[in-house]
Motif scaffolding. Structure first.
Motif, PDB file in Angstrom:
ATOM      1  N   GLU A 364      39.862 -29.525 -56.333  1.00  0.00           N
ATOM      2  CA  GLU A 364      38.654 -30.016 -56.997  1.00  0.00           C
ATOM      3  C   GLU A 364      37.862 -31.012 -56.152  1.00  0.00           C
ATOM      4  OE1 GLU A 364      40.373 -29.469 -61.560  1.00  0.00           O
ATOM      5  OE2 GLU A 364      40.563 -31.406 -60.529  1.00  0.00           O
ATOM      6  N   LEU A 365      38.444 -31.490 -55.067  1.00  0.00           N
ATOM      7  CA  LEU A 365      37.711 -32.405 -54.180  1.00  0.00           C
ATOM      8  C   LEU A 365      36.658 -31.692 -53.340  1.00  0.00           C
ATOM      9  CD1 LEU A 365      40.544 -34.724 -52.756  1.00  0.00           C
ATOM     10  CD2 LEU A 365      38.873 -35.256 -54.548  1.00  0.00           C
ATOM     11  N   PHE A 366      36.787 -30.371 -53.164  1.00  0.00           N
ATOM     12  CA  PHE A 366      35.943 -29.647 -52.220  1.00  0.00           C
ATOM     13  C   PHE A 366      35.163 -28.535 -52.918  1.00  0.00           C
ATOM     14  CE2 PHE A 366      39.670 -31.193 -49.906  1.00  0.00           C
ATOM     15  CZ  PHE A 366      39.064 -31.912 -48.882  1.00  0.00           C
ATOM     16  N   PRO A 367      33.956 -28.213 -52.410  1.00  0.00           N
ATOM     17  CA  PRO A 367      33.200 -27.078 -52.933  1.00  0.00           C
ATOM     18  C   PRO A 367      33.738 -25.753 -52.395  1.00  0.00           C
ATOM     19  CG  PRO A 367      31.969 -28.110 -51.163  1.00  0.00           C
ATOM     20  CD  PRO A 367      33.184 -28.966 -51.393  1.00  0.00           C
ATOM     21  N   THR A 368      33.416 -24.675 -53.068  1.00  0.00           N
ATOM     22  CA  THR A 368      33.947 -23.357 -52.723  1.00  0.00           C
ATOM     23  C   THR A 368      33.629 -22.948 -51.293  1.00  0.00           C
ATOM     24  OG1 THR A 368      33.750 -22.638 -55.026  1.00  0.00           O
ATOM     25  CG2 THR A 368      33.917 -20.909 -53.358  1.00  0.00           C
ATOM     26  N   ARG A 369      32.422 -23.259 -50.808  1.00  0.00           N
ATOM     27  CA  ARG A 369      31.979 -22.763 -49.512  1.00  0.00           C
ATOM     28  C   ARG A 369      32.801 -23.300 -48.343  1.00  0.00           C
ATOM     29  NH1 ARG A 369      26.874 -22.694 -48.167  1.00  0.00           N
ATOM     30  NH2 ARG A 369      26.815 -23.795 -46.178  1.00  0.00           N
ATOM     31  N   LEU A 370      33.545 -24.400 -48.547  1.00  0.00           N
ATOM     32  CA  LEU A 370      34.403 -24.903 -47.470  1.00  0.00           C
ATOM     33  C   LEU A 370      35.771 -25.353 -47.965  1.00  0.00           C
ATOM     34  CD1 LEU A 370      34.140 -28.238 -47.872  1.00  0.00           C
ATOM     35  CD2 LEU A 370      31.976 -27.838 -46.716  1.00  0.00           C
ATOM     36  N   ARG A 371      36.117 -24.963 -49.176  1.00  0.00           N
ATOM     37  CA  ARG A 371      37.362 -25.423 -49.813  1.00  0.00           C
ATOM     38  C   ARG A 371      38.597 -25.010 -49.031  1.00  0.00           C
ATOM     39  NH1 ARG A 371      36.544 -23.671 -54.862  1.00  0.00           N
ATOM     40  NH2 ARG A 371      35.713 -25.720 -55.415  1.00  0.00           N
ATOM     41  N   TYR A 372      38.713 -23.743 -48.698  1.00  0.00           N
ATOM     42  CA  TYR A 372      39.907 -23.226 -48.031  1.00  0.00           C
ATOM     43  C   TYR A 372      40.129 -23.970 -46.711  1.00  0.00           C
ATOM     44  CZ  TYR A 372      43.224 -19.357 -46.971  1.00  0.00           C
ATOM     45  OH  TYR A 372      44.352 -18.589 -46.714  1.00  0.00           O
ATOM     46  N   SER A 373      39.068 -24.168 -45.937  1.00  0.00           N
ATOM     47  CA  SER A 373      39.184 -24.797 -44.615  1.00  0.00           C
ATOM     48  C   SER A 373      39.493 -26.280 -44.707  1.00  0.00           C
ATOM     49  CB  SER A 373      37.886 -24.606 -43.829  1.00  0.00           C
ATOM     50  OG  SER A 373      37.594 -23.243 -43.642  1.00  0.00           O
ATOM     51  N   ALA A 374      38.670 -27.029 -45.452  1.00  0.00           N
ATOM     52  CA  ALA A 374      38.787 -28.488 -45.472  1.00  0.00           C
ATOM     53  C   ALA A 374      40.045 -28.948 -46.201  1.00  0.00           C
ATOM     54  CB  ALA A 374      37.545 -29.091 -46.116  1.00  0.00           C
ATOM     55  N   TYR A 375      40.302 -28.385 -47.353  1.00  0.00           N
ATOM     56  CA  TYR A 375      41.517 -28.711 -48.096  1.00  0.00           C
ATOM     57  C   TYR A 375      42.740 -28.323 -47.278  1.00  0.00           C
ATOM     58  CZ  TYR A 375      45.029 -27.132 -51.648  1.00  0.00           C
ATOM     59  OH  TYR A 375      46.166 -26.849 -52.369  1.00  0.00           O
TER      60      TYR A 375
END
Length: 436
Positions: A364-375
């Motif tokens: 929930e900290l990250f938006p979908t467009r970069l969630r997989y990478s940043a998280y």
């Protein structure tokens, strides 16, 4: 960027579809984490097979275990980039195929007696492949499940994946205990150790079959249709102060995993048999009991986080662990099997408030467009620094100090670190997932 991509959109997946996707995701996670966990459970036997005659054999095995964790961030970066660009489902198929092949290959490795130093070298190389795969698994699978979950129940649905991960550890523990007890040390070292690794073949094929039959998430599909996908997710994440802060939180909030997942469960059987007065089977049974306890507690923690927020549940878990960590390890250190089971189970229930909620909080900290990478990057760097190194650190500290209570001190220290990090989080439990 379109308005649809920029604004939070409530998930409209119906409950039946969400349950089917969750079941499929959990089966894959079970297969993936069984493959990863069995290495730790078999550490004692692997030490004899691949490092015979060495006084530091167990430490060398856990060194190989730790080294693989430093390839998790690489797996997170590559798989995360592709997952944010071409879809979560395709990458989840890839990672389960990779780890299953690597684990099965360990099961057919020649021993040190057969090919000398090439044997431990190949063992560590295959362990690196496992680490790369797991680096792409956790953030991908949890993002996948969260993006399918109905609004208001994301904590509950993603907690099921954590149950699957601990059930995989329980399965590995019971298999290791049964084989060690039934075959005896000589036959286990001769050939029996191969069987748990070769079980990766049917497990991997099952997970692969299921993951190939599921569709990508509504959030990712919507972004793709609106041309809202990021061309370079990590570059975008690092260019934003908000996302840099979120990645730092993803690095430090999981600190408790080091003393929980990697010490209390993965390292515990080896710790009890080498440092305390327990047999290998007793150590595995204590671990199995605590795994049953955490599997029962996790869904309650997930549902609780949906009601009162992720932050409160994780903070409560951290505070409680800081209080009970040392007393529980003292119970384990008595040498009494019943007291050891009690101490381990209490810690497991407390840890459930962290492990059952940590992933959805990070999602929930990250938006979908970069969630997989940043998280994935933040979480897997944390795993490399504070998770995979934990068993090696414990064996080294105990050897240097002669104090078998080092795991207890580590439990308190990591709990306080998690508490400090989670205290500054903005809780998004009751808000829709952001796409951008």
């Amino acid at each position: 960027m379109s308005t649809v991509a920029a604004q939070p959109v409530p998930n409209t997946v119906d409950g039946r579809t969400a349950r089917r996707i969750t079941l499929a995701g959990c089966v894959g996670i079970f297969a993936e984490l069984y493959d990863n966990g069995i290495f730790g459970f078999m550490a004692g036997t692997l030490a004899t097979v691949f490092f015979p005659g060495s006084h530091d054999a167990v430490q060398l095995v856990f060194l190989g275990y730790a080294v693989s964790f430093f390839f998790r961030p690489l797996g997170a970066v590559i798989c995360g980039h592709l997952g944010d660009r071409i879809g979560r489902q395709r990458m989840l198929v890839f990672v389960i195929l990779l780890i299953s092949a690597a684990t099965a290959a360990i099961g057919v490795l020649p021993s040190y007696a057969a090919i000398g130093v090439a044997a431990p070298a190949l063992l560590i190389l295959l362990r690196v492949a496992q680490g790369f795969s797991v680096g792409g698994e956790a953030s991908g699978a949890m993002s996948f499940l969260a993006e399918h979950a109905p609004e208001g129940r994301r904590g509950q649905y993603t907690s099921y994946a954590q149950i699957a991960s601990f059930l995989s550890l329980l399965t590995g523990t019971l298999i290791a205990a049964a084989m060690t007890s039934g075959l005896g040390a000589d036959r286990m070292e001769a050939w029996g150790w191969r069987i748990p690794f070769l079980l990766a073949v049917p497990l991997g094929l099952t997970g692969l079959y299921i993951r190939r039959r599921i569709s990508d998430t509504p959030n990712f599909t919507r972004l793709r249709e609106e041309n809202g996908l990021s061309r370079n997710p990590l570059k975008e994440a690092f260019s934003s102060a908000e996302h840099r802060r979120a990645m730092l939180l993803a690095l430090f909030i999981p600190l408790m995993n080091g003393s929980g997942y990697y010490v209390l469960f993965t390292y515990m059987p080896t710790f009890m048999s080498t440092e305390l007065d327990f047999s290998k089977v007793q150590g595995l049974l204590v671990t199995a009991s605590s795994l049953v306890a955490i599997c029962l507690a996790i869904p309650y923690m997930g549902r609780l986080s949906d009601r009162i927020g992720r932050k409160r549940v994780i903070a409560g878990s951290a505070i409680t662990m800081a209080v009970v960590g040392i007393p529980c390890y003292l119970l384990i250190g008595t040498g009494n099997l019943a007291l050891a089971v009690l101490g381990a189970c209490v810690m497991a229930v407390v840890f459930a408030g962290h492990t059952g909620v940590i992933h959805i909080l990070l999602v929930e900290l990250f938006p979908t467009r970069l969630r997989y990478s940043a998280y994935g990057l933040g979480y897997n760097v944390s795993s490399a620094l504070f998770g995979g190194t934990a068993p090696l650190l414990m064996t080294w500290l105990i050897a240097r100090t002669g104090n078998v209570n080092m795991p207890a001190f580590y439990a308190v220290l990591t709990a306080l670190g998690t508490l400090a990090a989670v205290s500054v989080v903005k809780d998004r439990a009751h808000l829709p997932l952001r796409d951008a």
